[in-house]
Design a protein around this motif. Structure first.
Motif, PDB file in Angstrom:
ATOM      1  N   GLY A 303       0.810  -1.210   0.000  1.00 26.26           N
ATOM      2  CA  GLY A 303       0.000   0.000   0.000  1.00 26.26           C
ATOM      3  C   GLY A 303       0.837   1.251   0.000  1.00 26.26           C
ATOM      4  N   CYS A 304       0.248   2.342  -0.514  1.00 24.95           N
ATOM      5  CA  CYS A 304       0.971   3.618  -0.560  1.00 24.95           C
ATOM      6  C   CYS A 304       0.230   4.680   0.246  1.00 24.95           C
ATOM      7  N   SER A 305       0.992   5.501   0.969  1.00 25.19           N
ATOM      8  CA  SER A 305       0.458   6.628   1.718  1.00 25.19           C
ATOM      9  C   SER A 305      -0.593   6.132   2.715  1.00 25.19           C
ATOM     10  N   ASN A 306      -1.875   6.508   2.541  1.00 25.96           N
ATOM     11  CA  ASN A 306      -2.947   5.938   3.356  1.00 25.96           C
ATOM     12  C   ASN A 306      -2.881   4.418   3.343  1.00 25.96           C
ATOM     13  N   GLY A 307      -2.618   3.861   2.158  1.00 26.10           N
ATOM     14  CA  GLY A 307      -2.526   2.407   2.032  1.00 26.10           C
ATOM     15  C   GLY A 307      -1.275   1.834   2.669  1.00 26.10           C
ATOM     16  N   GLY A 308      -0.211   2.650   2.775  1.00 30.20           N
ATOM     17  CA  GLY A 308       0.973   2.212   3.497  1.00 30.20           C
ATOM     18  C   GLY A 308       0.672   2.029   4.970  1.00 30.20           C
ATOM     19  N   ASP A 388      16.571   9.369  -2.568  1.00 30.08           N
ATOM     20  CA  ASP A 388      16.803  10.804  -2.404  1.00 30.08           C
ATOM     21  C   ASP A 388      15.645  11.620  -2.962  1.00 30.08           C
ATOM     22  N   GLY A 389      15.044  11.147  -4.039  1.00 30.53           N
ATOM     23  CA  GLY A 389      13.927  11.821  -4.682  1.00 30.53           C
ATOM     24  C   GLY A 389      13.221  10.833  -5.587  1.00 30.53           C
ATOM     25  N   VAL A 390      12.160  11.282  -6.218  1.00 30.95           N
ATOM     26  CA  VAL A 390      11.402  10.401  -7.116  1.00 30.95           C
ATOM     27  C   VAL A 390      11.647  10.853  -8.552  1.00 30.95           C
ATOM     28  N   VAL A 391      12.522  10.137  -9.237  1.00 30.46           N
ATOM     29  CA  VAL A 391      12.885  10.446 -10.620  1.00 30.46           C
ATOM     30  C   VAL A 391      12.751   9.171 -11.435  1.00 30.46           C
ATOM     31  N   TRP A 392      11.978   9.252 -12.521  1.00 28.46           N
ATOM     32  CA  TRP A 392      11.802   8.082 -13.383  1.00 28.46           C
ATOM     33  C   TRP A 392      11.683   8.544 -14.816  1.00 28.46           C
ATOM     34  N   ASP A 393      12.394   7.875 -15.714  1.00 28.75           N
ATOM     35  CA  ASP A 393      12.404   8.237 -17.137  1.00 28.75           C
ATOM     36  C   ASP A 393      12.679   9.727 -17.330  1.00 28.75           C
ATOM     37  N   ALA A 394      13.625  10.234 -16.558  1.00 33.82           N
ATOM     38  CA  ALA A 394      14.089  11.625 -16.648  1.00 33.82           C
ATOM     39  C   ALA A 394      13.053  12.639 -16.171  1.00 33.82           C
ATOM     40  N   ASN A 395      11.963  12.183 -15.581  1.00 30.67           N
ATOM     41  CA  ASN A 395      10.961  13.075 -15.020  1.00 30.67           C
ATOM     42  C   ASN A 395      11.106  13.099 -13.496  1.00 30.67           C
ATOM     43  N   THR A 396      10.995  14.270 -12.919  1.00 30.77           N
ATOM     44  CA  THR A 396      11.053  14.414 -11.465  1.00 30.77           C
ATOM     45  C   THR A 396       9.642  14.615 -10.928  1.00 30.77           C
ATOM     46  N   TYR A 397       9.240  13.734 -10.026  1.00 29.89           N
ATOM     47  CA  TYR A 397       7.894  13.749  -9.474  1.00 29.89           C
ATOM     48  C   TYR A 397       7.930  14.220  -8.027  1.00 29.89           C
ATOM     49  N   GLY A 399       7.973  14.245  -4.069  1.00 29.91           N
ATOM     50  CA  GLY A 399       8.657  13.293  -3.212  1.00 29.91           C
ATOM     51  C   GLY A 399       7.754  12.251  -2.585  1.00 29.91           C
ATOM     52  N   HIS A 400       6.463  12.538  -2.483  1.00 30.07           N
ATOM     53  CA  HIS A 400       5.535  11.583  -1.877  1.00 30.07           C
ATOM     54  C   HIS A 400       5.249  10.401  -2.800  1.00 30.07           C
ATOM     55  N   TRP A 401       5.582  10.535  -4.073  1.00 26.92           N
ATOM     56  CA  TRP A 401       5.153   9.551  -5.071  1.00 26.92           C
ATOM     57  C   TRP A 401       6.127   8.376  -5.197  1.00 26.92           C
ATOM     58  N   SER A 402       6.683   7.923  -4.108  1.00 27.28           N
ATOM     59  CA  SER A 402       7.644   6.816  -4.169  1.00 27.28           C
ATOM     60  C   SER A 402       7.007   5.494  -4.572  1.00 27.28           C
ATOM     61  N   TRP A 403       5.673   5.445  -4.647  1.00 25.66           N
ATOM     62  CA  TRP A 403       5.020   4.239  -5.167  1.00 25.66           C
ATOM     63  C   TRP A 403       5.424   3.956  -6.606  1.00 25.66           C
ATOM     64  N   ILE A 404       5.888   4.974  -7.327  1.00 27.32           N
ATOM     65  CA  ILE A 404       6.340   4.764  -8.703  1.00 27.32           C
ATOM     66  C   ILE A 404       7.440   3.716  -8.738  1.00 27.32           C
ATOM     67  N   TYR A 405       8.341   3.739  -7.776  1.00 26.00           N
ATOM     68  CA  TYR A 405       9.450   2.786  -7.761  1.00 26.00           C
ATOM     69  C   TYR A 405       8.967   1.353  -7.579  1.00 26.00           C
ATOM     70  N   VAL A 406       8.026   1.127  -6.701  1.00 22.37           N
ATOM     71  CA  VAL A 406       7.505  -0.228  -6.492  1.00 22.37           C
ATOM     72  C   VAL A 406       6.702  -0.684  -7.709  1.00 22.37           C
ATOM     73  N   ALA A 407       5.936   0.230  -8.298  1.00 19.05           N
ATOM     74  CA  ALA A 407       5.146  -0.111  -9.484  1.00 19.05           C
ATOM     75  C   ALA A 407       6.030  -0.482 -10.663  1.00 19.05           C
ATOM     76  N   ARG A 408       7.289  -0.025 -10.635  1.00 19.44           N
ATOM     77  CA  ARG A 408       8.246  -0.335 -11.703  1.00 19.44           C
ATOM     78  C   ARG A 408       9.281  -1.375 -11.265  1.00 19.44           C
ATOM     79  N   ASN A 409       9.081  -1.973 -10.083  1.00 20.58           N
ATOM     80  CA  ASN A 409       9.956  -3.033  -9.570  1.00 20.58           C
ATOM     81  C   ASN A 409      11.400  -2.559  -9.447  1.00 20.58           C
TER      82      ASN A 409
END
Length: 427
Positions: A303-308, A388-397, A399-409
């Motif tokens: 889960g993320c945020s509330n779901g975490g 350190d931060g949430v960066v994926w495919d050269a996009n900076t999101y 900081g709360h959106w760390s679920w992106i990392y788990v969704a991308r394994n």
């Protein structure tokens, strides 16, 4: 979500550009134009908006135009400027226009007999494509009503030296998102909404059954049953981010050898009533397990945020139920227990379920030191991935959106990714 679109277009034979009528009204002279002037192929067309859940949320990435008249078109006459697209997005609760603008058509492709796909500009920072609107006053995402207006701006060559094909009206069909649509709709006996992905038959776990991944959404994806609203749609928990969808991808399914993915939807937010929601989530798990062959030793909660917070709450309430727990950017509540949600230090210290916590150090929504790091230091043997931060495919999101990392394994520990760790762990 079906919105009719009527736009008649008059293209004179041999003309490079036609004159488009105002939405809902016939073009001047269209009713009396002779057949020769109208060309060979005036027809209606079905327009299907196609969406994709990106790392920043779901966007409409293409429109599929289908008409029998297109089967008579010379394919080389189709270009990215043949059709123009305009969209109006309306909040169904307030009636307010969330956005209105032209969409940029980046490519036009033939994708079947009588079928053209218009690729639309999309991605992080691109306006005009989102299917959701975040209502900040209530902290909820609402699925928008989308009205796409398509205009044929240039002629398509039809049979014969001077023939043209003109689509004279467009009717919008239902929104399509193949990944989201793969999850079926359900509700528990007590009324908790949930969506369920079922693995392919060859991936249903053999004699012991398949794994079950329970995805618990963030605060923005629950229902809105206050403020005079009655909104509980069973949609946002899949469309707001890729959290649940990641586990339904081919990569994840191969790692798990097949897994059901359960995505329940809170009537409000998990943090507002953890004690009340915990038995409802368990009810959904048990109903899925009764209807499908689930391996009881491979039930995972993520889960993320509330779901975490809620993933930790489920482990605290049911310490022997889950094979793993993966709280992402979690909240555990103020240490004095004064908040509406709370996981005590004693509960954290008692947890024996294998736990992998994920957060970003620049999270300004739920402080990682007070929540993720605090929980990690008290759950014996837990793993923590603190970015350190949430960066994926050269996009900076954010900081709360760390679920992106788990969704991308992406999180890794001791040579294994988070999905591999989950797939190999049994209770």
């Amino acid at each position: 979500m079906r919105t009719p679109i009527t736009r008649r277009t008059l293209l004179v034979t041999g003309a490079a550009v036609g004159a488009s009528a105002v939405l809902g009204a016939p073009a001047a002279g269209a009713a009396t134009a002779p057949a020769a002037a109208r060309g060979d192929g005036h027809r209606a067309a079905l327009v299907t908006p196609v969406a994709e859940v990106l790392d920043g949320g779901e966007q409409v990435t293409a429109l599929v135009i289908a008409s029998g008249a297109l089967g008579r078109v010379e394919r080389s006459s189709l270009t990215s400027s043949t059709f123009a697209v305009h969209v109006v997005a309306t909040n169904p609760l307030t009636g307010d226009v969330a956005y209105e603008q032209d969409r940029v058509v980046t490519a036009a492709r033939w994708t079947g007999p009588g079928e053209v796909t218009l690729d639309l500009e999309h991605g992080w920072g691109v306006d005009g494509g989102s299917t959701l609107q975040y209502m900040g006053a209530f902290g909820r995402n609402v699925l928008l009503d989308l009205d796409h207006t398509v205009t044929q701006a240039e002629p398509l060559r039809g049979p014969g030296a001077r023939g043209v094909v003109v689509l004279d009206s467009f009717r919008q069909g239902d929104l399509s998102d193949p990944e989201v649509d793969a999850f079926t709709y359900h509700a528990t006996t007590s009324g908790l909404n949930y969506r369920l992905f079922s693995p392919e038959r060859r991936h249903r776990g053999g004699r012991r059954g398949a794994a079950l991944v329970v995805w618990l959404h963030g605060g923005g994806e629950g229902g809105l049953l206050t403020g005079g609203y009655d909104y509980y749609d069973n949609e946002a928990q899949l469309r707001a981010n890729r959290g649940a969808l990641g586990f339904a991808t081919r990569e994840a399914q191969d790692l798990f050898g097949g897994a059901y993915v359960l995505a329940p939807q809170a009537t409000s937010a998990w943090m507002q009533d953890g004690d009340g929601f915990a038995p409802q989530i368990l009810e959904a798990i048990e109903e899925v397990a009764a209807a499908h062959r689930i391996d009881a030793s491979r039930v995972h909660v993520v889960g993320c945020s509330n779901g975490g917070y809620m993933s930790l709450k489920m482990v605290a309430e049911h310490p022997d139920r889950f094979a793993t727990s993966t709280p992402i950017c979690c909240g555990i509540g103020p240490r004095d227990g004064s908040g509406g949600y709370f996981i005590s230090d004693a509960e954290l210290a008692a947890m024996t379920t294998p736990t992998w916590l994920v957060a970003s150090a620049d999270d300004t929504t739920l402080d990682p030191e007070d929540n993720t790091v605090h929980a990690h230091e008290r759950i014996a043997g837990s793993i923590m991935s603190l970015y350190d931060g949430v960066v994926w495919d050269a996009n900076t999101y954010p900081g709360h959106w760390s679920w992106i990392y788990v969704a991308r394994n992406d999180p890794r520990h001791a040579g294994r990714s988070v999905w591999e760790w989950m797939a190999r762990t049994r209770r």
